[in-house]
Scaffold this motif. Structure first.
Motif, PDB file in Angstrom:
ATOM      1  N   GLU A 214      33.531  85.458  63.531  1.00  0.00           N
ATOM      2  CA  GLU A 214      34.215  85.171  61.960  1.00  0.00           C
ATOM      3  C   GLU A 214      33.329  85.470  60.589  1.00  0.00           C
ATOM      4  O   GLU A 214      33.929  85.401  59.756  1.00  0.00           O
ATOM      5  CB  GLU A 214      34.774  83.689  62.049  1.00  0.00           C
ATOM      6  CG  GLU A 214      33.542  82.902  62.138  1.00  0.00           C
ATOM      7  CD  GLU A 214      34.197  81.255  61.890  1.00  0.00           C
ATOM      8  OE1 GLU A 214      35.546  81.044  61.289  1.00  0.00           O
ATOM      9  OE2 GLU A 214      33.712  80.329  62.518  1.00  0.00           O
ATOM     10  N   TRP A 303      38.300  87.372  64.182  1.00  0.00           N
ATOM     11  CA  TRP A 303      38.716  87.290  62.760  1.00  0.00           C
ATOM     12  C   TRP A 303      38.379  88.366  61.863  1.00  0.00           C
ATOM     13  O   TRP A 303      39.151  88.580  60.759  1.00  0.00           O
ATOM     14  CB  TRP A 303      37.957  85.681  62.082  1.00  0.00           C
ATOM     15  CG  TRP A 303      38.590  85.350  60.767  1.00  0.00           C
ATOM     16  CD1 TRP A 303      37.957  85.338  59.724  1.00  0.00           C
ATOM     17  CD2 TRP A 303      39.670  84.848  60.417  1.00  0.00           C
ATOM     18  NE1 TRP A 303      38.528  84.979  58.526  1.00  0.00           N
ATOM     19  CE2 TRP A 303      39.804  84.499  59.193  1.00  0.00           C
ATOM     20  CE3 TRP A 303      40.884  84.510  61.271  1.00  0.00           C
ATOM     21  CZ2 TRP A 303      40.849  83.931  58.442  1.00  0.00           C
ATOM     22  CZ3 TRP A 303      41.966  83.924  60.656  1.00  0.00           C
ATOM     23  CH2 TRP A 303      41.940  83.590  59.156  1.00  0.00           C
ATOM     24  N   LYS A 440      45.704  86.550  66.339  1.00  0.00           N
ATOM     25  CA  LYS A 440      44.546  85.607  65.541  1.00  0.00           C
ATOM     26  C   LYS A 440      45.088  84.325  65.371  1.00  0.00           C
ATOM     27  O   LYS A 440      44.156  83.370  65.228  1.00  0.00           O
ATOM     28  CB  LYS A 440      44.134  86.340  64.007  1.00  0.00           C
ATOM     29  CG  LYS A 440      43.423  87.480  64.373  1.00  0.00           C
ATOM     30  CD  LYS A 440      43.061  88.124  62.889  1.00  0.00           C
ATOM     31  CE  LYS A 440      42.382  89.463  63.075  1.00  0.00           C
ATOM     32  NZ  LYS A 440      41.725  90.051  61.884  1.00  0.00           N
ATOM     33  N   TRP A 444      42.385  81.196  65.908  1.00  0.00           N
ATOM     34  CA  TRP A 444      41.722  80.850  64.594  1.00  0.00           C
ATOM     35  C   TRP A 444      42.449  79.790  63.699  1.00  0.00           C
ATOM     36  O   TRP A 444      41.857  78.794  63.299  1.00  0.00           O
ATOM     37  CB  TRP A 444      41.438  81.957  63.691  1.00  0.00           C
ATOM     38  CG  TRP A 444      40.580  82.989  64.251  1.00  0.00           C
ATOM     39  CD1 TRP A 444      40.915  84.142  65.113  1.00  0.00           C
ATOM     40  CD2 TRP A 444      39.158  83.051  64.655  1.00  0.00           C
ATOM     41  NE1 TRP A 444      40.075  84.907  65.632  1.00  0.00           N
ATOM     42  CE2 TRP A 444      38.929  84.090  65.446  1.00  0.00           C
ATOM     43  CE3 TRP A 444      38.284  81.835  64.396  1.00  0.00           C
ATOM     44  CZ2 TRP A 444      37.431  84.394  65.636  1.00  0.00           C
ATOM     45  CZ3 TRP A 444      36.948  82.092  64.923  1.00  0.00           C
ATOM     46  CH2 TRP A 444      36.651  83.348  65.524  1.00  0.00           C
ATOM     47  N   ARG A 450      41.230  77.539  60.827  1.00  0.00           N
ATOM     48  CA  ARG A 450      41.379  78.430  59.610  1.00  0.00           C
ATOM     49  C   ARG A 450      42.864  78.264  59.179  1.00  0.00           C
ATOM     50  O   ARG A 450      43.572  77.216  59.757  1.00  0.00           O
ATOM     51  CB  ARG A 450      41.297  79.816  59.953  1.00  0.00           C
ATOM     52  CG  ARG A 450      40.221  80.295  60.698  1.00  0.00           C
ATOM     53  CD  ARG A 450      38.741  80.213  59.865  1.00  0.00           C
ATOM     54  NE  ARG A 450      38.795  80.889  58.692  1.00  0.00           N
ATOM     55  CZ  ARG A 450      37.736  81.271  58.068  1.00  0.00           C
ATOM     56  NH1 ARG A 450      36.397  81.211  58.553  1.00  0.00           N
ATOM     57  NH2 ARG A 450      37.811  81.848  57.050  1.00  0.00           N
TER      58      ARG A 450
END
Length: 494
Positions: A214, A303, A440, A444, A450
């Protein structure tokens, strides 16, 4: 994540003092791209130091252009292999960028640099009071541990327990403070992330986690340093009228794929091919599983993968890679290749390909066949590390399947090189790229904290333009940091 650009003056002052004490001058990205511009005193010092020595001067060897020698080398045009049709079975030239001649034996030390240095020079990481945590499937945590050894900063390496023993032995030899083996094999990346969350809960601000999957510093380093090197080599050896057709790279942390983004800026018609293991076809089929192609991590979409720029997904059988590892390294295999018309020089270079490098080569051949590429259509692929890091795997294969002889070499050559086809490939439409990008979310957003807004931002091409433009501020901050240590001036005279 993006490096924190907020300047913490107290931490920055301690970092400057640590680097002054240890004689550390940090190279800029411009110097890593063009090491021939380094001051003469630095080049003279490099002649006295081995490629893998834990010496601060070796920060200047985080470049593709090291001379291919273990002791006292300087810089040249870089190291590459041009794979001929006799080996690949395709007329298109395939250019492999050799990663062995970095400190640690892999270009992943550059990814570690890209994640660490922006925080170091901005006071966002304190090497005197914090441990650096390096979640990895092998080579990245070795690169991070190398950087930490130079800084006298304790490093924590996290990697799956089934990775090659050479990785664990090297980490212990260099003095890594903690080596944590998580359950599973190459594809068990979530278990690495789970350990990171556990460490955060236990240790708080005593650690800083540099997650290559990431950290945009990973992709940014490869975009500028690997991408520019690939472009430079191709322009040096290609003939007038030749075309740059494709860049092929295993997904891994997706940092190396960013070099393809750089190349695509210069050759807009070029294809970017993301490669993964057939036994864990995450991008190909939303699949999962375990495999033996070390260093390419999967079961999720990193990411920092600019999926919108990816044109093709190619899955490679790990048994194919293990068989070719033996063909390229066992005496009976190399002798067979010579009898098939390979030059001694090429055969001598084949041990420069580790397991993931072989995967990349196979995928490049598949790409050339799928698109029916001709002798003017070039493919570029990175050769992340060498067989030197996988000797234990060759021994394992020998124990499992017995001695390697000419008959087995012939079968492997016919099946796994001459027999390469175009199966397990997926040419991506716009909706298919968007679908992979949306995967994702499950790693994430649901697991790693995220936000949906951040995920949507990654689909915007202008976002990546802004990310790659950060390199200019990196070099300004590195230069200012070096000036504060007082060491830069002493090495600036010719």
């Amino acid at each position: 994540m993006k490096p924190d650009r907020t300047i913490n003056e107290d931490i920055l002052a301690r970092s400057v003092e640590r680097c002054r004490e240890r004689g550390i001058i940090i190279p800029t990205l411009a110097q890593q791209k063009h090491p021939e511009t380094l001051p003469a005193p630095i080049r003279r010092r490099l002649r006295q130091v081995g490629l893998w020595d834990v010496d601060p001067i070796n920060l200047f060897r985080i470049t593709w252009k090291n001379e291919p020698c273990k002791q006292g080398g300087e810089f040249g045009h870089g190291n590459w292999i041009l794979f001929p049709p006799e080996l690949t079975g395709v007329p298109a030239p395939i250019l492999g960028l050799v990663g062995k001649y970095f400190p640690t034996g892999s270009h992943k030390v550059g990814a570690g640099f890209g994640c660490l240095v922006p925080r170091l020079v901005s006071g966002a990481f304190d090497p005197t009071r914090q441990k650096a945590v390096w979640p990895s499937t092998g080579n990245y945590c070795r690169g991070g541990a190398f950087d930490c050894a130079l800084l006298a900063c304790p490093a924590v390496a996290i990697l799956p327990e089934e990775m090659s023993q050479e990785r664990f032995e090297w980490l212990r030899e260099i003095g890594t403070d903690e080596v944590i083996a998580t359950p599973g094999c190459e594809s068990n990346v979530k278990e690495i992330y789970d350990k990171c969350w556990e460490l955060r809960a236990e240790r708080g601000d005593a650690i800083v986690i540099f997650n290559q999957f990431e950290e945009f510093g990973n992709a940014n380093w490869h975009y500028h340093v690997t991408g520019s090197f690939a472009s430079e080599v191709w322009e040096r050896i290609a003939a007038p009228g030749d075309r740059l057709a494709a860049y092929v790279s295993a997904t891994g942390s997706a940092g190396t794929l960013a070099a393809g983004d750089y190349l695509k800026q210069r050759a807009p018609g070029m294809l970017i091919v993301a490669t993964e293991a057939l036994q864990c076809p995450t991008l190909l089929q939303c699949g999962f599983g375990g495999h033996r192609i070390e260093g390419i991590g999967d079961k999720h979409v990193p990411w920092v993968h600019n999926v919108r720029n990816t044109d093709m997904v190619c899955a490679v059988d790990d048994e194919q890679c293990m068989a070719l590892l033996r063909l390229f390294n066992e005496p009976a295999g190399t002798a067979y290749l010579v009898r098939q018309g390979m030059t001694e020089e090429l055969v001598k270079d084949l041990p420069l390909l580790g397991i993931s490098s072989i995967c990349n080569l196979v995928a490049a051949i598949q790409t050339a066949k799928y698109y029916e590429l001709g002798p003017r259509d070039w493919l570029i692929t990175p050769l992340t590390d060498s067989t030197e890091l996988y000797q234990s795997r060759i021994v394992e294969q020998r124990n499992l399947h017995g001695p390697y002889d000419a008959d087995r070499a012939a079968r492997h050559f016919g099946r796994y090189l001459q027999g390469i086809g175009t199966d397990n490939m997926r040419e991506l439409t716009y909706p298919e790229r968007k679908a992979i990008h949306n995967l994702k979310y499950f790693t994430w957003v649901e697991q790693q904290g995220r936000t949906v807004e951040e995920l949507r931002e990654l689909w915007d091409p202008d976002f990546w333009v802004a990310v790659h433009a950060e390199a200019e501020s990196w070099d300004r901050q590195i230069t200012a940091f070096n000036e504060r240590t007082g060491l830069l001036k002493a090495h600036a005279s010719p």
